[in-house]
Every structure is written in C-alpha cells, then in structure tokens.
Design an enzyme around this catalytic site. Structure first.
Site, short mmCIF file in Angstrom:
data_model
loop_
_atom_site.label_atom_id
_atom_site.label_comp_id
_atom_site.label_asym_id
_atom_site.label_seq_id
_atom_site.Cartn_x
_atom_site.Cartn_y
_atom_site.Cartn_z
CB ILE A 92 4.89 7.48 -1.21
CG1 ILE A 92 5.10 7.08 0.26
CG2 ILE A 92 6.02 8.40 -1.69
CD1 ILE A 92 6.30 6.18 0.49
CB VAL A 130 -0.95 0.00 1.22
CG1 VAL A 130 -1.76 1.29 1.29
CG2 VAL A 130 -1.87 -1.20 1.19
CB CYS A 131 4.14 1.96 1.62
SG CYS A 131 3.82 1.24 3.24
N PRO A 132 3.69 2.46 -1.49
CG PRO A 132 4.15 0.91 -3.17
CD PRO A 132 4.00 1.03 -1.68
#
Length: 200
Positions: free
Chosen positions: A55, A50-52
């Site tokens: 960001i 999920v992180c990318p």
C-alpha cells in the site's frame, strides 16, 4: 479461476475511506473511475505484514499514476472502520499513515468474489487489475499471500496500454516507455526483430 481480461470490470458500491479520511458509505467504483484508467488492487487484511509495504509503495508512486490519468483503489475484506484505524496508525507502529488513495471495505466479500480473488471464502489474494477508460479489464495478475507486488511493473503496464492505444502498435517483451513498439503485422515482427532482437 475466471479471467477478466477483455471483460467489463465488475462494478460495485461499498463503503470506502477516502484520502481525506472521510467515509463514503456509497462509493461507486464505476463513477469514481469514469473517463480514467484505473488500478484496483486487493490485499488480504489490514494490520498484517506484506500488505502495508504494498500500500505504501502504491501511495509513494501515486503521482506517477495520476500523471497518467490513472486512479488507484485498494480493497480488502476489512471494514471501513478498520481501514481508518490503520490509516491513523503511524508507519513506525505498523500502520500506513495518511495514504492518499481510497480504501474499499468488502465486508460481504462480494467484490473479491466477483473479481475471483477470494481465497477459501476468507481473504483476498493479491490481485491487481488494470482497467481502461471504457471500463474493460486489460491486465490482471494475482499473487499468492507471501508474494508482494512490483508497483513499477504496474506503471509499465499502464504505459504499455496507453502507448498501444495512441500508436496502434503492440508492446514486445521487455518494452519500456520510450522504446520502440511493434507493428502488428508479419513485416512488423520481422522489422522489430531485425533491429531489436538482440536486446530482448
């Protein structure tokens, strides 16, 4: 869990990868945001799932934040070397490319701990903090690991804070930039509901 709203945002000095890929070994949060609004957001780990998407979503809207005098800073428990490697990995290979916001390395986990988003002493939850020009936390939201953020909602909160500061009014439910605020009085509530209650 501690609530930081209404309190001074914990300051920190830590290594950070800057927009031009240089490494600032002593990135000081309070100095970077001095005189500005800020969004500090935590995410669990580089090279994850999920992180990318989060960001990149922040990065795609960076000009919207900057037009509101708002700095956006990312933070995770990874090292600055891992941050840089992730930036040097193209999006089509799971990287984030050359994003234009600072990425803070919280290897000691002290920053995540001070913002009370550290999970099981391992990684940070998806915590987002909106900080005003005086360094006070005015809004915070913390998501569990599988739940990605809505960046448009953070922009809305920046708008709401700035509207309230400028006009001395409060922002009712569903408020969006350009809509009416509410005077913080009994009469103000009655007037707002009379004119806008059915829109809620």
């Amino acid at each position: 869990m501690a609530v930081l709203v209404g309190k001074a945002a914990p300051d920190f000095v830590a290594p950070a990868v800057m927009p031009d890929n240089s490494i600032n070994e002593k990135f000081q949060f309070s100095q970077h945001i001095k005189g500005k609004y800020a969004v500090l957001f935590f995410y669990p780990l580089d090279f994850t799932f999920v992180c990318p998407s989060e960001i990149l979503a922040f990065n795609h809207r960076l000009n919207e934040f900057k037009s509101r005098n708002t700095e956006v800073i990312a933070c995770s428990v990874d090292s600055h070397f891992t941050h840089l490697a992730w930036k040097n990995t193209p999006e089509e290979k799971g990287g984030i490319g050359h994003i234009q916001l600072p990425m803070v390395a919280d290897l000691s986990k002290s920053i995540a701990r001070n913002y009370d988003v550290l999970l099981n002493d391992e990684v940070a939850l998806r915590g987002s903090f909106l900080i005003d020009r005086e360094g006070i936390v005015r809004h915070e939201v913390v998501n569990d690991l599988p739940l990605g953020r809505n960046i448009a909602e953070m922009i809305r909160m920046v708008d709401a804070l700035q509207f309230s500061e400028e006009h001395g009014e409060v922002c009712p439910a569903q408020w969006q930039k350009g809509k009416a605020g509410m005077k913080p009085t009994s009469e103000g509530v009655a007037d707002f509901l009379a004119h806008h209650g059915k829109e809620l």
